[in-house]
Design a protein around this motif. Structure first.
Motif, PDB file in Angstrom:
ATOM      1  N   THR A 152      57.633  24.495  79.973  1.00  0.00           N
ATOM      2  CA  THR A 152      56.211  24.658  80.273  1.00  0.00           C
ATOM      3  C   THR A 152      55.759  23.493  81.134  1.00  0.00           C
ATOM      4  OG1 THR A 152      55.793  25.771  78.161  1.00  0.00           O
ATOM      5  CG2 THR A 152      53.885  24.872  79.332  1.00  0.00           C
ATOM      6  N   LEU A 153      55.197  23.800  82.288  1.00  0.00           N
ATOM      7  CA  LEU A 153      54.577  22.791  83.138  1.00  0.00           C
ATOM      8  C   LEU A 153      53.080  22.757  82.855  1.00  0.00           C
ATOM      9  CD1 LEU A 153      56.201  23.321  86.664  1.00  0.00           C
ATOM     10  CD2 LEU A 153      56.240  21.205  85.325  1.00  0.00           C
ATOM     11  N   VAL A 154      52.511  21.556  82.759  1.00  0.00           N
ATOM     12  CA  VAL A 154      51.068  21.395  82.623  1.00  0.00           C
ATOM     13  C   VAL A 154      50.580  20.555  83.792  1.00  0.00           C
ATOM     14  CG1 VAL A 154      49.245  20.227  81.299  1.00  0.00           C
ATOM     15  CG2 VAL A 154      50.916  21.686  80.130  1.00  0.00           C
ATOM     16  N   VAL A 155      49.528  21.012  84.451  1.00  0.00           N
ATOM     17  CA  VAL A 155      48.894  20.254  85.524  1.00  0.00           C
ATOM     18  C   VAL A 155      47.420  20.111  85.174  1.00  0.00           C
ATOM     19  CG1 VAL A 155      48.391  20.105  87.985  1.00  0.00           C
ATOM     20  CG2 VAL A 155      50.519  21.205  87.213  1.00  0.00           C
ATOM     21  N   HIS A 156      46.930  18.868  85.138  1.00  0.00           N
ATOM     22  CA  HIS A 156      45.514  18.642  84.834  1.00  0.00           C
ATOM     23  C   HIS A 156      44.822  17.981  86.024  1.00  0.00           C
ATOM     24  CE1 HIS A 156      46.784  14.471  83.494  1.00  0.00           C
ATOM     25  NE2 HIS A 156      47.826  15.145  83.018  1.00  0.00           N
ATOM     26  N   THR A 157      43.690  18.570  86.417  1.00  0.00           N
ATOM     27  CA  THR A 157      42.963  18.110  87.598  1.00  0.00           C
ATOM     28  C   THR A 157      41.477  18.007  87.265  1.00  0.00           C
ATOM     29  OG1 THR A 157      42.233  20.201  88.630  1.00  0.00           O
ATOM     30  CG2 THR A 157      44.564  19.625  88.861  1.00  0.00           C
ATOM     31  N   LYS A 158      40.711  17.538  88.236  1.00  0.00           N
ATOM     32  CA  LYS A 158      39.272  17.390  88.020  1.00  0.00           C
ATOM     33  C   LYS A 158      38.538  18.724  87.970  1.00  0.00           C
ATOM     34  CE  LYS A 158      38.670  15.937  92.855  1.00  0.00           C
ATOM     35  NZ  LYS A 158      40.041  15.491  92.964  1.00  0.00           N
ATOM     36  N   TYR A 159      39.151  19.805  88.470  1.00  0.00           N
ATOM     37  CA  TYR A 159      38.503  21.108  88.494  1.00  0.00           C
ATOM     38  C   TYR A 159      39.004  22.062  87.400  1.00  0.00           C
ATOM     39  CZ  TYR A 159      37.133  19.633  93.205  1.00  0.00           C
ATOM     40  OH  TYR A 159      36.626  18.946  94.279  1.00  0.00           O
ATOM     41  N   TRP A 160      40.257  21.898  86.994  1.00  0.00           N
ATOM     42  CA  TRP A 160      40.879  22.828  86.049  1.00  0.00           C
ATOM     43  C   TRP A 160      42.133  22.172  85.475  1.00  0.00           C
ATOM     44  CZ3 TRP A 160      45.620  23.057  88.162  1.00  0.00           C
ATOM     45  CH2 TRP A 160      45.718  22.985  89.546  1.00  0.00           C
ATOM     46  N   ALA A 171      52.915  29.829  78.178  1.00  0.00           N
ATOM     47  CA  ALA A 171      51.659  29.254  78.666  1.00  0.00           C
ATOM     48  C   ALA A 171      50.474  29.594  77.774  1.00  0.00           C
ATOM     49  CB  ALA A 171      51.397  29.721  80.098  1.00  0.00           C
ATOM     50  N   ALA A 172      50.365  30.855  77.354  1.00  0.00           N
ATOM     51  CA  ALA A 172      49.204  31.285  76.576  1.00  0.00           C
ATOM     52  C   ALA A 172      49.099  30.551  75.247  1.00  0.00           C
ATOM     53  CB  ALA A 172      49.268  32.793  76.341  1.00  0.00           C
ATOM     54  N   SER A 173      50.230  30.142  74.692  1.00  0.00           N
ATOM     55  CA  SER A 173      50.207  29.471  73.388  1.00  0.00           C
ATOM     56  C   SER A 173      49.626  28.073  73.461  1.00  0.00           C
ATOM     57  CB  SER A 173      51.620  29.415  72.803  1.00  0.00           C
ATOM     58  OG  SER A 173      52.447  28.529  73.550  1.00  0.00           O
ATOM     59  N   TYR A 174      49.468  27.544  74.668  1.00  0.00           N
ATOM     60  CA  TYR A 174      48.923  26.193  74.826  1.00  0.00           C
ATOM     61  C   TYR A 174      47.455  26.193  75.250  1.00  0.00           C
ATOM     62  CZ  TYR A 174      53.673  24.370  74.420  1.00  0.00           C
ATOM     63  OH  TYR A 174      54.928  24.037  73.963  1.00  0.00           O
ATOM     64  N   ALA A 175      46.776  27.315  75.170  1.00  0.00           N
ATOM     65  CA  ALA A 175      45.376  27.386  75.615  1.00  0.00           C
ATOM     66  C   ALA A 175      44.487  26.419  74.845  1.00  0.00           C
ATOM     67  CB  ALA A 175      44.854  28.818  75.480  1.00  0.00           C
ATOM     68  N   ALA A 176      44.604  26.387  73.513  1.00  0.00           N
ATOM     69  CA  ALA A 176      43.764  25.495  72.708  1.00  0.00           C
ATOM     70  C   ALA A 176      44.068  24.035  73.015  1.00  0.00           C
ATOM     71  CB  ALA A 176      43.960  25.785  71.218  1.00  0.00           C
ATOM     72  N   SER A 177      45.338  23.735  73.291  1.00  0.00           N
ATOM     73  CA  SER A 177      45.708  22.361  73.626  1.00  0.00           C
ATOM     74  C   SER A 177      45.139  21.959  74.985  1.00  0.00           C
ATOM     75  CB  SER A 177      47.230  22.223  73.620  1.00  0.00           C
ATOM     76  OG  SER A 177      47.748  22.450  72.327  1.00  0.00           O
ATOM     77  N   LEU A 178      45.181  22.880  75.966  1.00  0.00           N
ATOM     78  CA  LEU A 178      44.555  22.601  77.257  1.00  0.00           C
ATOM     79  C   LEU A 178      43.077  22.293  77.085  1.00  0.00           C
ATOM     80  CD1 LEU A 178      46.140  25.409  79.471  1.00  0.00           C
ATOM     81  CD2 LEU A 178      46.550  22.948  79.708  1.00  0.00           C
ATOM     82  N   GLN A 179      42.401  23.091  76.269  1.00  0.00           N
ATOM     83  CA  GLN A 179      40.971  22.864  76.047  1.00  0.00           C
ATOM     84  C   GLN A 179      40.742  21.521  75.373  1.00  0.00           C
ATOM     85  OE1 GLN A 179      38.354  25.019  77.166  1.00  0.00           O
ATOM     86  NE2 GLN A 179      37.456  22.991  76.851  1.00  0.00           N
ATOM     87  N   GLY A 180      41.607  21.180  74.418  1.00  0.00           N
ATOM     88  CA  GLY A 180      41.484  19.873  73.777  1.00  0.00           C
ATOM     89  C   GLY A 180      41.643  18.739  74.769  1.00  0.00           C
ATOM     90  N   GLY A 181      42.587  18.874  75.690  1.00  0.00           N
ATOM     91  CA  GLY A 181      42.781  17.844  76.704  1.00  0.00           C
ATOM     92  C   GLY A 181      41.598  17.735  77.643  1.00  0.00           C
TER      93      GLY A 181
END
Length: 395
Positions: A290-298, A306-316
């Motif tokens: 799984t690749l994660v990319v975090h930016t100022k827009y998204w 990927a779908a299993s990490y949705a809550a973690s993305l929101q937490g980040g």
């Protein structure tokens, strides 16, 4: 239990300076720096070189991390500004962000001094490979959007807020692992790996990669291994880390600057076709689960899970946004307040379009719409990591 979340591999003592355009303009004149010289990639062998690179970062509103030839350069530059001493390093800042939500962890350190003992929260346990105290400060320069510098033929106006890090830190360059790391990993549910980017000797890097693989044999089979990328002081050495660890990493994460560095070109972060192509190229370069990319827009996860990490993305996203708005001393109440805010219109539209374009292997969430007079740009990626891991641990 703290032992369930082990965050490594090294912390830092940071000098955070308060931006002052007048000081920068004085240095431009003192060193006769011209606009044609601005280059973020030159070796930082002197204070003059530091100013040249800093102005290049400012011009593009970009962030980055650079090695300096001596800590004396950091001390000399920092002494010109108002400053405060804080703790840094991805693992330490992530742990401190998690602590605000009551999520405790154990951090692995490679250096220690009285600043660390004084500033590390009580809820953060630590193990350390150092056998004596040392202090090698990291200089962190943050600037707001619109920060203006005018001197000689230089006239710059930062298009985005960001931060630049300068450091000469021998303990982190050696990144000696504690003999107790393997034991700490025996019951770990999540293990954060970061810090290899500062090693500059190829043989030493290979040795440390063998060391960490050996320690990781103690991990439970169902533990999640999270790798946070960073600006490598020797860019070519990043491939050694990928080759050695890609098979044992569950989540391979980076920010927008690191993504663009891998691709060797700028990417319009709101152009769906351009980002989709960039992600396809990135997957070929970094075939992580799984690749994660975090930016100022998204922020997004890319891969079959990927779908299993949705809550973690929101937490980040929420954790990084909370730090952006409230700085170091935010509370869980601040976090909840930010989490209730409305996502940005541009980010929401982009996220929906990208998911339509790329299908179920991408989960993309928009950033919040935030307007802050004096935002904190230091440690946002580290806070994203802390928020991601805290949400993952709670799940």
């Amino acid at each position: 239990m703290r032992e369930k979340l082990v965050l490594g591999l090294g912390g830092t003592v940071d000098y955070e300076i308060a931006w002052d355009s007048r000081v920068i303009e004085h240095l431009i004149r003192e060193y006769s720096i011209r606009a044609s010289e601005l280059d973020a990639s030159i070796p930082v062998m002197s204070e003059r070189d530091l100013v040249v690179t800093l102005l290049a970062f400012l011009a593009g509103g970009a962030g980055g991390e650079r090695f300096v030839a001596s800590s004396d350069i950091v001390e000399t530059f920092a002494a010109r500004f108002d400053r405060r001493i804080t703790l840094g390093g991805t693992c330490v800042r992530a742990a401190m962000a998690m602590q605000a939500l009551g999520v405790e962890s154990t951090v692995h350190l490679v250096s220690i001094d009285d600043h660390v003992r004084r500033l590390l929260p009580a809820g953060c346990a630590y193990l350390c490979s150092a056998d004596h105290d040392t202090t090698d400060p990291h200089l962190i320069v943050q600037f707001s959007a619109g920060a203006r510098v005018q001197a000689g033929d230089i006239d710059l106006d930062a298009p985005h807020p960001n931060r630049v890090i300068y450091a000469n830190d021998p303990p982190n360059e050696r990144l000696l692992l504690s003999e107790g790391l393997g034991e700490a990993l025996r019951e770990a549910e999540i293990f954060l790996i970061s810090g290899f980017n500062v090693i500059q000797d190829t043989d030493l890097l290979r040795e440390r990669l063998l060391d960490i693989r050996q320690h990781m044999q103690q991990l439970p089979l169902d533990a999640v291994v999270y790798y946070e990328d960073a600006g490598f002081h020797v860019p070519a050495m990043s491939r050694y880390v990928r080759d050695a660890l890609i098979g044992v990493i569950d989540v391979y994460s980076m920010n927008e600057d690191e993504m663009q560095a891998y691709l060797g070109r700028p990417v319009d972060l709101l152009a769906v076709d351009e980002v989709a192509e960039a992600l396809r190229e990135l997957q070929l370069l970094i075939p992580a689960a799984t690749l994660v990319v975090h930016t100022k827009y998204w922020s997004l996860a890319l891969g079959e899970l990927a779908a299993s990490y949705a809550a973690s993305l929101q937490g980040g996203i929420t954790m990084a946004s909370t730090r952006y708005c409230y700085g170091d001393d935010f509370t869980e109440r601040d976090y909840r307040e930010i989490d209730s805010r409305v996502p940005s219109v541009l980010g929401t539209r982009f996220a929906a379009d990208l998911e339509d374009r790329m299908g179920p292997t991408v989960r993309c969430l928009p950033a919040f719409a935030l307007t802050v007079a004096a935002p904190t740009t230091i440690g946002l990626g580290d806070s994203f990591v802390g928020g991601f891991i805290a949400a993952l641990a709670r799940r």
